[in-house]
Design a protein around this motif. Sequence first.
Motif, PDB file in Angstrom:
ATOM      1  N   VAL A 386      48.533  27.952  35.325  1.00 42.04           N
ATOM      2  CA  VAL A 386      48.733  26.648  34.703  1.00 42.04           C
ATOM      3  C   VAL A 386      48.514  25.543  35.726  1.00 42.04           C
ATOM      4  O   VAL A 386      49.023  25.609  36.850  1.00 42.04           O
ATOM      5  N   PHE A 387      47.749  24.533  35.322  1.00 40.26           N
ATOM      6  CA  PHE A 387      47.583  23.299  36.094  1.00 40.26           C
ATOM      7  C   PHE A 387      48.454  22.237  35.431  1.00 40.26           C
ATOM      8  O   PHE A 387      48.100  21.713  34.365  1.00 40.26           O
ATOM      9  N   PRO A 388      49.611  21.890  36.007  1.00 42.26           N
ATOM     10  CA  PRO A 388      50.486  20.891  35.384  1.00 42.26           C
ATOM     11  C   PRO A 388      49.816  19.515  35.332  1.00 42.26           C
ATOM     12  O   PRO A 388      48.784  19.296  35.988  1.00 42.26           O
ATOM     13  N   PRO A 389      50.357  18.584  34.555  1.00 38.38           N
ATOM     14  CA  PRO A 389      49.796  17.231  34.514  1.00 38.38           C
ATOM     15  C   PRO A 389      49.711  16.626  35.909  1.00 38.38           C
ATOM     16  O   PRO A 389      50.593  16.827  36.751  1.00 38.38           O
ATOM     17  N   ASN A 390      48.622  15.925  36.157  1.00 38.35           N
ATOM     18  CA  ASN A 390      48.395  15.200  37.416  1.00 38.35           C
ATOM     19  C   ASN A 390      48.312  16.125  38.637  1.00 38.35           C
ATOM     20  O   ASN A 390      48.548  15.687  39.767  1.00 38.35           O
ATOM     21  N   SER A 391      47.942  17.375  38.427  1.00 37.44           N
ATOM     22  CA  SER A 391      47.800  18.294  39.551  1.00 37.44           C
ATOM     23  C   SER A 391      46.349  18.447  39.991  1.00 37.44           C
ATOM     24  O   SER A 391      46.080  19.022  41.038  1.00 37.44           O
ATOM     25  N   LEU A 392      45.406  17.923  39.200  1.00 35.52           N
ATOM     26  CA  LEU A 392      43.984  18.046  39.501  1.00 35.52           C
ATOM     27  C   LEU A 392      43.415  16.740  40.045  1.00 35.52           C
ATOM     28  O   LEU A 392      43.951  15.657  39.753  1.00 35.52           O
ATOM     29  N   PRO A 393      42.348  16.795  40.799  1.00 37.88           N
ATOM     30  CA  PRO A 393      41.698  15.562  41.258  1.00 37.88           C
ATOM     31  C   PRO A 393      41.242  14.675  40.104  1.00 37.88           C
ATOM     32  O   PRO A 393      41.052  13.475  40.285  1.00 37.88           O
ATOM     33  N   SER A 394      41.073  15.247  38.926  1.00 36.14           N
ATOM     34  CA  SER A 394      40.665  14.456  37.754  1.00 36.14           C
ATOM     35  C   SER A 394      41.837  13.708  37.132  1.00 36.14           C
ATOM     36  O   SER A 394      41.671  13.030  36.116  1.00 36.14           O
ATOM     37  N   ALA A 395      43.046  13.820  37.727  1.00 34.06           N
ATOM     38  CA  ALA A 395      44.250  13.166  37.211  1.00 34.06           C
ATOM     39  C   ALA A 395      44.495  13.549  35.757  1.00 34.06           C
ATOM     40  O   ALA A 395      44.630  12.704  34.881  1.00 34.06           O
ATOM     41  N   ASN A 396      44.582  14.845  35.518  1.00 30.62           N
ATOM     42  CA  ASN A 396      44.771  15.340  34.154  1.00 30.62           C
ATOM     43  C   ASN A 396      46.108  14.895  33.577  1.00 30.62           C
ATOM     44  O   ASN A 396      47.158  15.112  34.175  1.00 30.62           O
ATOM     45  N   ALA A 397      46.071  14.294  32.395  1.00 34.12           N
ATOM     46  CA  ALA A 397      47.294  13.832  31.728  1.00 34.12           C
ATOM     47  C   ALA A 397      47.995  14.968  31.007  1.00 34.12           C
ATOM     48  O   ALA A 397      49.199  14.899  30.742  1.00 34.12           O
ATOM     49  N   PHE A 398      47.244  16.021  30.672  1.00 35.77           N
ATOM     50  CA  PHE A 398      47.793  17.170  29.956  1.00 35.77           C
ATOM     51  C   PHE A 398      47.612  18.434  30.792  1.00 35.77           C
ATOM     52  O   PHE A 398      46.693  18.513  31.604  1.00 35.77           O
ATOM     53  N   PRO A 399      48.461  19.420  30.591  1.00 37.08           N
ATOM     54  CA  PRO A 399      48.288  20.680  31.330  1.00 37.08           C
ATOM     55  C   PRO A 399      46.962  21.350  30.969  1.00 37.08           C
ATOM     56  O   PRO A 399      46.478  21.229  29.847  1.00 37.08           O
ATOM     57  N   VAL A 400      46.403  22.047  31.924  1.00 37.68           N
ATOM     58  CA  VAL A 400      45.277  22.953  31.672  1.00 37.68           C
ATOM     59  C   VAL A 400      45.838  24.364  31.775  1.00 37.68           C
ATOM     60  O   VAL A 400      46.378  24.740  32.811  1.00 37.68           O
ATOM     61  N   GLN A 401      45.742  25.117  30.678  1.00 35.47           N
ATOM     62  CA  GLN A 401      46.301  26.467  30.621  1.00 35.47           C
ATOM     63  C   GLN A 401      45.169  27.482  30.735  1.00 35.47           C
ATOM     64  O   GLN A 401      44.117  27.330  30.113  1.00 35.47           O
ATOM     65  N   VAL A 402      45.396  28.516  31.523  1.00 31.39           N
ATOM     66  CA  VAL A 402      44.363  29.513  31.803  1.00 31.39           C
ATOM     67  C   VAL A 402      44.921  30.916  31.571  1.00 31.39           C
ATOM     68  O   VAL A 402      45.999  31.250  32.077  1.00 31.39           O
ATOM     69  N   ILE A 403      44.203  31.711  30.807  1.00 35.08           N
ATOM     70  CA  ILE A 403      44.513  33.137  30.658  1.00 35.08           C
ATOM     71  C   ILE A 403      43.401  33.917  31.346  1.00 35.08           C
ATOM     72  O   ILE A 403      42.219  33.708  31.062  1.00 35.08           O
ATOM     73  N   ILE A 404      43.782  34.787  32.273  1.00 33.36           N
ATOM     74  CA  ILE A 404      42.831  35.585  33.038  1.00 33.36           C
ATOM     75  C   ILE A 404      42.865  37.016  32.524  1.00 33.36           C
ATOM     76  O   ILE A 404      43.931  37.628  32.441  1.00 33.36           O
ATOM     77  N   MET A 405      41.719  37.566  32.164  1.00 34.74           N
ATOM     78  CA  MET A 405      41.633  38.946  31.691  1.00 34.74           C
ATOM     79  C   MET A 405      40.690  39.753  32.590  1.00 34.74           C
ATOM     80  O   MET A 405      39.501  39.425  32.710  1.00 34.74           O
ATOM     81  N   GLY A 406      41.209  40.789  33.224  1.00 36.11           N
ATOM     82  CA  GLY A 406      40.399  41.639  34.073  1.00 36.11           C
ATOM     83  C   GLY A 406      39.801  42.808  33.313  1.00 36.11           C
ATOM     84  O   GLY A 406      40.010  42.964  32.106  1.00 36.11           O
ATOM     85  N   SER A 407      39.089  43.657  34.019  1.00 34.14           N
ATOM     86  CA  SER A 407      38.377  44.759  33.366  1.00 34.14           C
ATOM     87  C   SER A 407      39.328  45.766  32.723  1.00 34.14           C
ATOM     88  O   SER A 407      38.986  46.414  31.733  1.00 34.14           O
ATOM     89  N   GLY A 408      40.539  45.886  33.256  1.00 32.12           N
ATOM     90  CA  GLY A 408      41.506  46.813  32.676  1.00 32.12           C
ATOM     91  C   GLY A 408      41.955  46.424  31.286  1.00 32.12           C
ATOM     92  O   GLY A 408      42.563  47.228  30.574  1.00 32.12           O
ATOM     93  N   SER A 409      41.661  45.191  30.870  1.00 34.47           N
ATOM     94  CA  SER A 409      42.018  44.736  29.515  1.00 34.47           C
ATOM     95  C   SER A 409      41.066  45.283  28.464  1.00 34.47           C
ATOM     96  O   SER A 409      41.299  45.105  27.263  1.00 34.47           O
ATOM     97  N   GLY A 410      39.974  45.920  28.914  1.00 34.36           N
ATOM     98  CA  GLY A 410      38.991  46.443  27.976  1.00 34.36           C
ATOM     99  C   GLY A 410      38.045  45.393  27.444  1.00 34.36           C
ATOM    100  O   GLY A 410      37.288  45.651  26.510  1.00 34.36           O
ATOM    101  N   CYS A 411      38.060  44.196  28.046  1.00 35.28           N
ATOM    102  CA  CYS A 411      37.242  43.087  27.539  1.00 35.28           C
ATOM    103  C   CYS A 411      35.987  42.831  28.357  1.00 35.28           C
ATOM    104  O   CYS A 411      35.126  42.043  27.933  1.00 35.28           O
TER     105      CYS A 411
END
Length: 604
Positions: A386-411
């Motif tokens: 998770v990138f909380p608000p104002n944590s990015l150089p772009s001064a994000n007003a909203f969180p950026v949420q990330v889900i990471i899926m590796g090869s073990g997920s079967g995807c």
Amino acid sequence: MSATVESSRKLSTTERRPSMAERRPSMPAGRRPSVIPHLAGIEEPALPTTPDQCDVLICGTGLVESVLAAALSWQGSNVLHVDSNPYYGDTSSTLTIEQIKAWCHNVNINTAGFRGYSKALLYIPRPDQLNSRDYSIDLTPRVMFARSDLLSLLLKSRVYRYLEFQSLSSFHTFENDSFGKMSSSKEEIFTDQSLSLETKRHLMKFMKLVLESDSPKSVKELEAYKTTPFTEFIEAKYKLTPAQVNELCFTLGLSPIPNILTPEGLSRIRRYLTSFSVYGTFPVLYSKFGGPGEISQGFCRSAAVAGATYKLDSQLQSYDSKKKIATFTDGSTVKVTERLVCSPSQAPANAENVPDKQYEITRLITIVSKSCKEWFSEGESAAVVVFPPNSLPSANAFPVQVIIMGSGSGCCPNGQCIWYLSTVEKGDKARHDLETALLKLEESILRESEDGGFDVDLTDDDVVVRPDGNVSVINSVKLGKSFKEFVPKEKLTFLFKLMFTQFTSVEPFGVVNENIFKNALNQGSENSVDHEVLYSNMPSAEVSYDGIVTEAKLLYTSIVGSDDDFFDVDFEDDDEDPLAGTQNDSAIVDEDDEEFKDEMDFEL
């Protein structure tokens, strides 16, 4: 239909993911079959004609619609379930690379059956390195908390037997140009040498409040804060640092918006804490081989067992509410004796009562040629960043949420990983925030990987070994200096990038509230002269499955009159061990299993 669109549909039809029946492990000898059979073949239904009549017609095989179809079918309704696509899932689809190509084309030319999306940009720089069917890409990726109404429904309905689940325990927060793993258990907090004794005491007091937030004493105490922003409440009352506030609100709470109120924030933290150690040392699960698309297909198979009829590649053209006749683009018709339920994405081209597109969700999906194992806990193949608000150089007003899926997920294949980024920011600013977050993810994985070239001279005084075996750096000054001097020896190879905007009538919410979905559903029905048509909603911004069962029950009540018999099915208990015959990392057990644990016992 144009020749180009027709070719896209044919491509999607011939190119398909392996069915669940094909993927399901063979049943060990001596086990009796499940009450619900495997239903091999439902993935490719081949009805020569549309039935003459049905009680309920459902257009779209998304997750909400699929849960509804199964509930109605088991209740005794004659359900015809159709989809304009040649595959299951609709807005919850899990697609191959070739299906994604066709999907983007249809979105960008506004093909009927693809409403609710815009500006799909696809970039595949090395197509020769991608075998389409090796990938399962979610249009709406989600994770499932161990204590959730959908998981309870999967167990109650026995649909979980069609699925394989894996655990996820790694939650990371972006701060100070790096990712920190949240200390979320009593043991981790007590042994984390980067936290002062006073901070540890404050964190433990806060977690105790969260777990007791529904007690009469806590309810009275919290009454004065019900309109206070959650971030202000925990910063002022518990003297926590802004970084810790971000970790609690946006990483553990997974709030998609910054201005969440205190009761909602506490509820989200409680969701995490009470899900931890229910089935193991993790709070979250995900479906292997794909997320909502796999679960949608599971409920469709359950509905088929109960008598529902399925027909894919069938686009609704019009509906005569007086005669109750639905007409499809192939010229076939069906008489609907009760109600028509339609996904907004599948609405006819001339429909005027589709729920408004008030809210936006912008998504960026990438496939990288790297395992990203540094972000996963031992034995796992997924993580949340998770990138909380104002944590990015772009001064994000909203969180950026990330889900990471590796090869073990079967995807995806070995040595690769899928990154799902999303934000509720709007327009070009949303896309800029996602691209900026992507750059930070790239920098981080190169810095943290063994072969990334990152070299910093740390001593035993600079690091601490956490309970999970991972090493945390506590000398942030030395680490920060090294970060600035870091020059990677390699570049990250991106094999695939997809960015698009999805619209929905469901506002980003703090906690599941029935009124949120009622208001969204009523936008379509109250403003329409056609009260026989019920519209479901496009997926919300929520990255968990919260709200799915609530919306399905609302639709069910609109049709049946009550949800008293929603999945009120007396399944014969065959005393099978739900874990038998599955992989060791499978995490599903029945609720009455001896492994089912109560809430964590936090003590000061």
